[in-house]
Design a protein around this motif. Structure first.
Motif, mmCIF file in Angstrom:
data_model
loop_
_atom_site.group_PDB
_atom_site.id
_atom_site.type_symbol
_atom_site.label_atom_id
_atom_site.label_comp_id
_atom_site.label_asym_id
_atom_site.label_seq_id
_atom_site.Cartn_x
_atom_site.Cartn_y
_atom_site.Cartn_z
ATOM 1 N N ALA A 32 0.833 -1.201 0.000
ATOM 2 C CA ALA A 32 0.000 0.000 0.000
ATOM 3 C C ALA A 32 0.870 1.254 0.000
ATOM 4 C CB ALA A 32 -0.905 -0.018 1.223
ATOM 5 N N VAL A 33 0.255 2.351 -0.408
ATOM 6 C CA VAL A 33 0.992 3.613 -0.534
ATOM 7 C C VAL A 33 0.311 4.685 0.320
ATOM 8 C CG1 VAL A 33 1.870 5.320 -2.170
ATOM 9 C CG2 VAL A 33 1.457 2.973 -2.924
ATOM 10 N N VAL A 34 1.119 5.526 0.920
ATOM 11 C CA VAL A 34 0.578 6.728 1.563
ATOM 12 C C VAL A 34 1.347 7.932 1.035
ATOM 13 C CG1 VAL A 34 -0.163 5.607 3.709
ATOM 14 C CG2 VAL A 34 2.176 6.496 3.526
ATOM 15 N N PRO A 35 0.730 9.110 1.085
ATOM 16 C CA PRO A 35 1.516 10.305 0.737
ATOM 17 C C PRO A 35 2.737 10.349 1.647
ATOM 18 C CG PRO A 35 -0.812 10.847 1.032
ATOM 19 C CD PRO A 35 -0.637 9.437 1.480
ATOM 20 N N ARG A 36 3.872 10.743 1.089
ATOM 21 C CA ARG A 36 5.116 10.638 1.836
ATOM 22 C C ARG A 36 5.052 11.349 3.191
ATOM 23 N NH1 ARG A 36 8.012 12.403 -1.986
ATOM 24 N NH2 ARG A 36 7.897 14.467 -1.090
ATOM 25 N N SER A 37 4.311 12.446 3.207
ATOM 26 C CA SER A 37 4.233 13.230 4.453
ATOM 27 C C SER A 37 3.582 12.426 5.584
ATOM 28 C CB SER A 37 3.426 14.502 4.207
ATOM 29 O OG SER A 37 2.130 14.156 3.762
ATOM 30 N N LYS A 38 2.859 11.373 5.215
ATOM 31 C CA LYS A 38 2.160 10.586 6.240
ATOM 32 C C LYS A 38 3.006 9.420 6.761
ATOM 33 C CE LYS A 38 -1.965 12.594 5.775
ATOM 34 N NZ LYS A 38 -2.493 13.507 6.807
ATOM 35 N N LEU A 39 4.233 9.302 6.292
ATOM 36 C CA LEU A 39 5.060 8.156 6.705
ATOM 37 C C LEU A 39 5.156 7.980 8.223
ATOM 38 C CD1 LEU A 39 8.129 7.733 4.314
ATOM 39 C CD2 LEU A 39 6.276 6.132 4.757
ATOM 40 N N PRO A 40 5.547 9.040 8.950
ATOM 41 C CA PRO A 40 5.660 8.840 10.408
ATOM 42 C C PRO A 40 4.328 8.402 11.012
ATOM 43 C CG PRO A 40 6.676 10.916 9.750
ATOM 44 C CD PRO A 40 5.962 10.391 8.547
ATOM 45 N N ALA A 41 3.226 8.970 10.539
ATOM 46 C CA ALA A 41 1.913 8.634 11.099
ATOM 47 C C ALA A 41 1.544 7.183 10.804
ATOM 48 C CB ALA A 41 0.849 9.573 10.528
ATOM 49 N N ILE A 42 1.756 6.737 9.574
ATOM 50 C CA ILE A 42 1.356 5.369 9.236
ATOM 51 C C ILE A 42 2.252 4.358 9.952
ATOM 52 C CG2 ILE A 42 2.743 5.068 7.128
ATOM 53 C CD1 ILE A 42 -0.827 3.813 7.515
ATOM 54 N N MET A 43 3.518 4.723 10.161
ATOM 55 C CA MET A 43 4.387 3.793 10.872
ATOM 56 C C MET A 43 3.933 3.633 12.322
ATOM 57 S SD MET A 43 6.135 2.843 8.379
ATOM 58 C CE MET A 43 6.905 1.538 9.282
ATOM 59 N N ARG A 44 3.491 4.724 12.920
ATOM 60 C CA ARG A 44 2.949 4.642 14.290
ATOM 61 C C ARG A 44 1.717 3.748 14.303
ATOM 62 N NH1 ARG A 44 4.226 10.156 14.819
ATOM 63 N NH2 ARG A 44 2.184 10.783 14.055
ATOM 64 N N GLU A 45 0.862 3.949 13.293
ATOM 65 C CA GLU A 45 -0.371 3.174 13.192
ATOM 66 C C GLU A 45 -0.068 1.682 13.001
ATOM 67 O OE1 GLU A 45 -3.246 3.854 13.923
ATOM 68 O OE2 GLU A 45 -4.341 2.155 13.079
ATOM 69 N N LEU A 46 0.962 1.420 12.208
ATOM 70 C CA LEU A 46 1.360 0.037 11.948
ATOM 71 C C LEU A 46 1.734 -0.691 13.232
ATOM 72 C CD1 LEU A 46 3.496 -0.010 8.718
ATOM 73 C CD2 LEU A 46 2.251 -1.924 9.645
ATOM 74 N N VAL A 47 2.483 0.005 14.047
ATOM 75 C CA VAL A 47 2.894 -0.586 15.327
ATOM 76 C C VAL A 47 1.655 -0.898 16.161
ATOM 77 C CG1 VAL A 47 4.131 -0.137 17.486
ATOM 78 C CG2 VAL A 47 5.145 0.537 15.288
#
Lengths: 415, 481
Positions: B342-357
């Motif tokens: 899946a892809v997220v806008p690059r600016s959302k990387l830190p947020a999605i990584m937190r969500e992943l955890v």
């Protein structure tokens, strides 16, 4: 359906599950390169083994065929990022196939071949007969007749053997020259001993020159590699134990100059734990000589190095032989494309499966011609026989030697 | 419905004695691609050696109403090269020739079975390369790359497969052999090449591909930076892009992945780091030099633990070997995993990584990460043991939740692996009914009988191809929005 694997040496399901089906092994597999189908890839073969273990496939003739077609070169192990130990899985599965008993014709021929090759005395006698047969002129008559066409295995064996040199046993101890470094044993091998006695002589000489006392037990038998690859695990264990009993335990190393033997011996511990000490001490001759100071004279020649599968993939020895050869003044190592793609020899594979072996040999010779080398060096007698045969049949004027032969020549030139 | 004997015999006539597989063992090993979760054995496997044979197969199958499933090297991750409805699988493995090298016009025409890396190997001595570099490039076929519109680490700068395909030769599901596009990029009319790339075999079977070749850059430098955690590394990624630098590749790996790779290829990534960034810069030597220094400085500013530049080609190759073998190396941690892209806008990387955890913790599954950070293309690997059905259910739940979280952040369900059987059900998350209906009708133009790779790419729908009405999916409670 219960699993089809029931014997004590059957592959372990957990080991089979290490494969994640990524396929990185596929293009590295010689049988895939020839046949272009999934059943004859490492990934496909592991999938079949796993299906058998899980009870989704039976050990049929068709199943056996794809495992018989494997060269056991272990190029897939080099490629595998997951660390699947394909060689062991293959050997275990072949042990199961022996018990289940499909593919009678294949196993009959195999039994015949294995009755001769790993028995130095029988091989010697057979080669004596061959010498007599060739001298008598019978060979031409037989080759001209249709007999060989009816027996492809025999034809392959006949074509394989070039000139058979007279037997030349080594003394049981060759003392070190100059400053002593220790004591090593030398495995003289079955094929090496009879077809390439010069390689054993040169190996012993170079080791002595490098400061090693070389012990050559007269009573030594076969390492059992051919039996292991055929899934005759009981016979293999037996050979391992007998070989371990012949070599003194206080040796620094036991040296082999045949990649197939070395690779099998390095795995003794997995099959017969009491022989693990021998496995731990087994080294290819190029590993032991890598550090040695050898007086090397000039040998101007373009040399291509072919990676014997059981050296490059089986023992992960690639740099040492190249570095040793590169030390010879005037010797130019030329690039050999696909140098670690099997030449088709693979133990007795070229006798069992002459068609696939022939295609691989064809490619190997073509790459050699493209390389422009006048000499090809390889660290396994099977490869030497196979490549020499390929060049001979195609009129390619290239000399095929073991790396120690070139080193020995360079030593002669230094004096 | 299994094939009739007459059809099998006719296939054997088309393909010759070695070109058709129908043994039990053969059908078994062709039942899945790398995503072994989805299994479906074909009735037979055809291994054609030229376009004429492919066309004859498709025409026969069309006449008989038999499904046709394409397969390249079987490295797909989406349940694409498997036959859920049986039928004829067409393997391109024996169609692997380079038909033409036209370096003056910077292109090559190849058969679909050619392995991606082998094309680059054939031209690299002369200073050229084929840019799309999926991590499977040492195995995957160019036909498969075209089918899934594959990406790869270097797509950040160079673009994905569709940007490098100039033309295609295609046997459509209607049995016609058509040429789309061609060597000259500028052509009148519809851009049908663009439409066909990424169609996952649902339009027909590609029999030749004309691809763009690029010149190898004057210089290349690979920088490895390690960070205490994913967030710091993500911040560095954003800062590098914000500085106006477009690296050739910008890859991130998390601690679980670092461990697996170090055990596998011995790439020697920094032990104990929470995240590693692999930054590759290429171009004119002076520019590369300056940008590498700049990237290193940015990484230090963002709290890097270590920054090192590969000293030579061998070290660079080893760093990349580790990255390229990541998915295989995971076999050292768990026997099976679900892999998303899946892809997220690059600016959302830190947020999605937190969500992943958080998702991993909620479902009690381990998630390893290796991804194209530069374009926000995630590759979470959800590890599970398939002998434990309950664990598989948890992995699947985590997977679904993760996809929804990405969509909620403005992303998409797939960046580069394709849709296949695996993600077809997820397409309604991001496409409206009208969009999907339009895609169905487009497919019908190429494949009127819908026999080509059935059940892949588009979600199942009423038989007529119209009136697709999926229920609007509801976001699960607790999903991050």
């Amino acid at each position: 359906m219960p699993g089809a694997f029931t014997g004590p040496d059957a592959p372990d399901l957990d080991a089979l599950r290490t494969c994640v089906h990524c396929g990185i092994c596929v293009p590295q597999c010689p049988t895939y390169r020839v046949l272009g189908q999934e059943m004859d890839t490492p990934r496909g073969r592991v999938y079949l083994m796993r299906a058998a273990a899980e009870g989704r496939a039976a050990l049929t003739e068709g199943f056996a065929r794809h495992l018989d077609l494997c060269l056991g070169c272990r190029a897939c192990e080099t490629a595998c990022p997951s660390g699947v130990r394909f060689g062991e899985l293959l050997e275990g599965t072949r042990a199961e196939l022996r018990r289940a008993g499909p593919s009678r014709r294949h196993r009959l021929l195999e039994a015949l071949v294995l009755a001769v090759f790993p028995e130095p005395a029988r091989l010697g006698a057979a080669l004596g007969l061959l010498r007599a047969y060739r001298r008598s002129g019978l060979q031409r008559a037989v080759r001209a007749s249709r007999v060989l066409r009816l027996l492809p295995g025999l034809a392959a064996m006949d074509a394989l053997l070039g000139d058979v040199p007279p037997a030349a046993p080594l003394p049981e101890l060759i003392p070190a020259r100059g400053r002593g470094r220790g004591r090593v044993g030398l495995l003289t091998g079955c094929v090496q001993r009879h077809l390439y006695p010069g390689v054993n002589r040169d190996t012993a000489r170079l080791l002595a020159l490098a400061g090693w006392d070389v012990v050559v037990p007269r009573a030594q038998g076969c390492c059992g590699a051919l039996e292991l690859h055929a899934g005759r695990t009981a016979a293999f264990r037996d050979r391992a134990r007998r070989l371990a009993a012949v070599f003194p335990e206080d040796l620094d190393f036991v040296v082999t100059n045949a990649a197939g033997c070395g690779a099998a011996m390095k795995e003794y511990g997995e099959w017969a734990p009491e022989t693990a000490w021998l496995a731990a001490r087994t080294r290819d001759v190029t590993q032991v000589l890598a550090e040695a100071e050898l007086p090397l004279g000039p040998l101007p020649a373009a040399v291509a190095y072919h990676d014997a599968c059981h050296l490059a993939h089986g023992q992960r020895v690639r740099q040492e032989p190249r570095a040793l050869l590169a030390r010879i003044p005037g010797l130019r190592l030329v690039e050999l494309a696909d140098s670690d793609l099997c030449c088709g020899s693979a133990g007795v594979y070229n006798i069992m499966e002459p068609e696939v072996a022939g295609r691989l040999l064809e490619w190997k010779v073509r790459r050699i011609v493209e390389s422009g080398a006048r000499i090809v060096a390889a660290g396994n007698p099977g490869c030497l026989l196979q490549i020499a045969r390929g060049c001979r049949e195609r009129g390619v004027d290239v000399e095929i030697v073991h790396p120690v032969e070139l080193l020995a020549r360079a030593v002669d030139r230094a004096r | 419905m299994p094939l009739t004997r007459a059809v099998v015999e006719e296939l054997a006539r088309i393909l010759g004695p070695d070109g058709l597989i129908h043994s039990a063992e053969g059908r078994l090993v062709y039942e899945c691609d790398m995503h072994a979760f989805y299994k479906g054995a074909p009735d037979v496997v055809a291994l054609p050696s030229d376009a004429a044979q492919v066309q004859a197969i498709v025409r026969l199958c069309r006449r008989e109403g038999v499904p046709v499933v394409p397969r390249g090297s079987g490295t797909g991750l989406i349940g694409g090269a498997m036959a859920p409805a049986g039928g004829v699988m067409v393997g391109t493995n024996r169609m692997d020739r380079i038909l033409e090298l036209d370096l003056v016009n910077r292109c090559a025409t190849v058969e679909p079975g050619l392995i991606n890396l082998w094309l680059t190997r054939a031209v690299q001595d002369r200073g050229w390369f084929f840019a799309p570099d999926p991590s499977s490039q040492m195995v995957s076929s160019i036909g498969g790359n075209v089918g899934t519109n594959a990406g790869g680490p270097h797509c950040l700068k160079y673009g994905i497969t569709v940007n490098h395909v100039l033309g295609l030769e295609l046997v459509t599901g209607a049995g016609e052999l058509v040429r789309l596009g061609g060597k000259v990029a500028e052509r009148p009319g519809y851009d049908l090449t663009g439409v066909a790339v990424g169609s996952e075999g649902t339009f027909g079977l590609v029999t030749a591909v004309t691809v763009r070749l690029l010149h190898v850059a004057e210089a290349v430098k690979t920088v490895l930076a390690s960070f205490p955690d994913i967030e710091a590394a993500s911040e560095a990624v954003s800062a590098i892009i914000a500085a106006g630098i477009i690296p050739a590749a910008l890859e991130m790996l998390d601690d679980i992945m670092i461990r697996a790779i170090n055990e596998g290829s011995g790439a020697d990534y920094p032990k104990g780091a929470g995240a590693v960034l692999l930054i590759e810069l290429d171009g004119p030597a002076a520019e590369v030099e300056a940008q590498a220094a700049r990237c290193a400085a940015i990484c230090w500013e963002r709290g890097a633990l270590e920054v090192r530049v590969a000293r030579d080609e061998a070290e660079r190759a080893l760093l990349w070997k580790g990255r390229k073998e990541a998915a295989g190396a995971v076999g050292r941690l768990a026997p099976t995993y679900l892999l998303q892209d899946a892809v997220v806008p690059r600016s959302k990387l830190p947020a999605i990584m937190r969500e992943l955890v958080a998702i991993g913790a909620r479902h009690r599954v381990q998630i390893a990460n290796v991804f194209h950070a530069g374009d926000g293309n995630l590759h979470p690997l959800i590890l599970y043991d398939d002998r434990n059905p309950e664990e598989l259910e948890r992995a699947k739940a985590a997977n679904e939740e993760l996809l929804r979280a990405c969509i909620a952040m403005g992303g998409t369900v797939s960046g580069e692996h394709g849709i296949g059987l695996d993600k077809a059900k997820n397409l309604p998350l991001e496409y409206a009914d009208a969009d999907l209906n339009f895609m169905y009708r487009l497919r019908g133009v190429f494949d009127p009988q819908r026999l080509m790779n059935p059940q892949k790419l588009l979600p199942s729908h009423p038989a007529c191809g119209e009136g697709f009405r999926p229920a609007r999916p509801r976001l699960p409670d607790g999903a991050w929005i």
